[in-house]
Enzyme design. Structure first.
Site, PDB file in Angstrom:
ATOM      1  N   ARG A  55       0.834  -1.207   0.000  1.00  0.00           N
ATOM      2  CA  ARG A  55       0.000   0.000   0.000  1.00  0.00           C
ATOM      3  C   ARG A  55       0.872   1.262   0.000  1.00  0.00           C
ATOM      4  NH1 ARG A  55      -2.322   1.360   4.439  1.00  0.00           N
ATOM      5  NH2 ARG A  55      -2.512  -0.804   5.143  1.00  0.00           N
ATOM      6  N   TYR A 108     -16.423  13.526 -16.919  1.00  0.00           N
ATOM      7  CA  TYR A 108     -16.571  12.071 -16.914  1.00  0.00           C
ATOM      8  C   TYR A 108     -17.655  11.728 -15.889  1.00  0.00           C
ATOM      9  CZ  TYR A 108     -15.639   7.221 -16.004  1.00  0.00           C
ATOM     10  OH  TYR A 108     -15.795   5.870 -15.830  1.00  0.00           O
ATOM     11  N   ASP A 180      -8.272  16.730 -15.611  1.00  0.00           N
ATOM     12  CA  ASP A 180      -8.332  15.338 -16.053  1.00  0.00           C
ATOM     13  C   ASP A 180      -7.819  15.332 -17.501  1.00  0.00           C
ATOM     14  OD1 ASP A 180      -9.065  12.853 -17.089  1.00  0.00           O
ATOM     15  OD2 ASP A 180     -10.886  12.725 -15.865  1.00  0.00           O
ATOM     16  N   LYS A 205      -7.150   3.982 -19.894  1.00  0.00           N
ATOM     17  CA  LYS A 205      -7.443   4.365 -21.271  1.00  0.00           C
ATOM     18  C   LYS A 205      -6.153   4.400 -22.105  1.00  0.00           C
ATOM     19  CE  LYS A 205     -11.421   4.685 -19.298  1.00  0.00           C
ATOM     20  NZ  LYS A 205     -11.983   5.912 -18.786  1.00  0.00           N
TER      21      LYS A 205
HETATM   22  C1  LIG Z   1     -12.569   6.368 -17.666  1.00  0.00           C
HETATM   23  C2  LIG Z   1     -12.378   7.758 -17.206  1.00  0.00           C
HETATM   24  C3  LIG Z   1     -12.212   8.056 -15.839  1.00  0.00           C
HETATM   25  C4  LIG Z   1     -12.314   6.994 -14.766  1.00  0.00           C
HETATM   26  O1  LIG Z   1     -11.310   6.044 -14.879  1.00  0.00           O
HETATM   27  P1  LIG Z   1     -11.431   4.542 -14.284  1.00  0.00           P
HETATM   28  O2  LIG Z   1     -10.089   3.984 -14.574  1.00  0.00           O
HETATM   29  O3  LIG Z   1     -12.546   3.879 -15.011  1.00  0.00           O
HETATM   30  O4  LIG Z   1     -11.730   4.683 -12.837  1.00  0.00           O
HETATM   31  C5  LIG Z   1     -11.977   9.375 -15.490  1.00  0.00           C
HETATM   32  N1  LIG Z   1     -11.932  10.343 -16.405  1.00  0.00           N
HETATM   33  C6  LIG Z   1     -12.096  10.109 -17.724  1.00  0.00           C
HETATM   34  C7  LIG Z   1     -12.035  11.244 -18.691  1.00  0.00           C
HETATM   35  C8  LIG Z   1     -12.315   8.805 -18.172  1.00  0.00           C
HETATM   36  O5  LIG Z   1     -12.502   8.580 -19.472  1.00  0.00           O
END
Ligand SMILES: *Cc1c(COP(=O)(O)O)cnc(C)c1O
Length: 394
Positions: A55, A108, A180, A205
């Site tokens: 952790r 998101y 983000d 992603k």
């Molecule tokens: C998918 C996504 C998230 C969340 O990510 P996870 O790995 O599914 O928790 C946050 N912001 C954006 C823009 C995303 O496409």
């Protein structure tokens, strides 16, 4: 530090203390104590120490973080189990009850729920503004504003937030700014160059890139990463050794994957724009995008993400047409998520039906005929042909 194509392969190699060229998976929860008690005390308390307890840290996690900090041009980075773990941990390292956040109307969906439900329940107020309106951000600021939280290009409608404006505003008012950067990836956009303090990612992603892991990242100053790491110790969403190893592998091809999806998405967007089956195409790389000039100023490429509105006389007909296209596409898979080597497509209006009211969807700009596409690295002729045959079914 070299250039990003090199760094994404070579940064952080010092965390691999074996002779293996590829860093092994450190599938262990804990590490032997040093005979030297002073060293062990340091291991137990040092930020992200890679060899104390999972952790706290892990050698592969440290290597991945080192690559991401270099790509985002920040002092440090922290990797966590998911993008939402990164977002919630970073925000909770910034605000407490009584504070105020300025955020966008469109985020998101998980981030929207976190802002609307979680933060509000814990005594943090949030004001939502139109991200394309710089003045709206200024007007929303209060004396207790501690964070400006943005996302650009935004999900799903690909609106652009002016990074250099937000960076300057944050500095001028002494408010932390966080973006983000999942859709753009550090190949297409480096927010720290515009004065943004903290960059969060869903590494699930583009960074991972193969739809085979979940991970998240926070990039920022050493001080901020220390605070986020301390929060992560109690929130507990550590990135698993195997997912971290997959992410390390995915990062090595990030630059060529993203360059290819940029190219494919541009060509697909241009084809879709001239099709009479499609009412409109939102893609930052098209001159028709209302913020194309701003996108050109702050992005090096326009990503593999595009959003289309299928043509139809009424919203009901648009909905029906969107469903027919979805059903007939053979290469584009109808699945949530994005940023992988394979092309994916989703219908936001039905996907988010359960979590958001129709009023919320309207404010976030989600229409019944909207389809969000994540273009992969397949052959572009095949992708266009697939869309063409699916549209012919209307
Ligand atoms: C998918 C996504 C998230 C969340 O990510 P996870 O790995 O599914 O928790 C946050 N912001 C954006 C823009 C995303 O496409």
């Amino acid at each position: 530090m070299s250039r990003l194509e090199t760094d994404s392969i070579h940064m952080g190699k010092e965390y691999n203390r074996t002779n293996a060229v590829v860093t092994p998976i450190f599938q262990t929860s804990t590490y032997l104590a040093s005979d030297n008690l002073d060293e062990y005390i340091i291991a137990a308390s040092e930020t992200k120490h890679p060899e104390f307890y999972h952790r706290h840290g892990n050698p592969t996690n440290s290597q991945v973080a080192s690559i991401l900090a270099s790509l985002e041009k920040t002092e440090d980075a922290l990797v966590l189990a998911t993008g939402m773990a990164a977002i919630s941990t970073a925000v909770l390292a910034t605000v407490k009850a009584g504070d105020h956040v300025v955020a966008q109307q469109s985020h998101y969906s998980g981030a929207s729920l976190f802002l609307k439900e979680f933060l509000t329940d814990y005594g943090v107020q949030v004001t939502y503004v139109d991200q394309t309106d710089n003045d709206a951000f200024i007007k929303a600021i209060r004396t207790n504003t501690k964070l400006i939280y943005i996302e650009t290009p935004s999900n799903p409608n690909l609106d652009i937030t002016d990074l250099s404006f937000i960076g300057r505003l944050g500095k001028e008012k002494g408010i932390l700014t966080m973006v983000d950067n999942t859709f753009a990836s550090p190949i297409n956009q480096t927010p720290s160059e515009f004065g943004i303090d903290v960059i969060v990612h869903s590494a699930t992603k583009y960074l991972g890139g193969h739809s085979d892991l979940t991970a998240g990242a926070i990039c920022g100053s050493k001080g901020f990463i220390h605070s986020a790491w301390r929060r992560s110790l109690v929130l507990g969403a550590s990135l698993s050794p195997f997912d971290s190893w997959l992410l390390l592998r995915g990062l090595k091809t990030l630059s060529i994957r993203v360059k290819q999806v940029n190219e494919n998405a541009q060509l697909l967007a241009e084809w879709l724009e001239q099709s009479h089956y499609i009412k409109s195409v939102a893609y930052a790389g098209l001159p028709s995008h209302p913020q194309h000039e701003l996108a050109k100023r702050q992005m090096k490429g326009f990503t593999g993400m595009l959003c289309i509105e299928v043509a139809g006389a009424t919203e009901e007909e648009q909905y029906k047409h969107a469903q027919i296209i979805l059903k007939n596409l053979k290469i584009f898979a109808n699945a949530a998520s994005l940023g992988g080597v394979e092309s994916l497509i989703v219908h936001p209006a039905s996907m988010w039906g359960g979590h958001h009211s129709s009023e919320q969807k309207k404010v976030a700009g989600i229409n019944q005929g909207m389809l969000r596409i994540s273009v992969g690295i397949e052959n572009i002729e095949d992708l266009i042909q697939d869309f063409s045959q699916a549209c012919e079914k209307l």
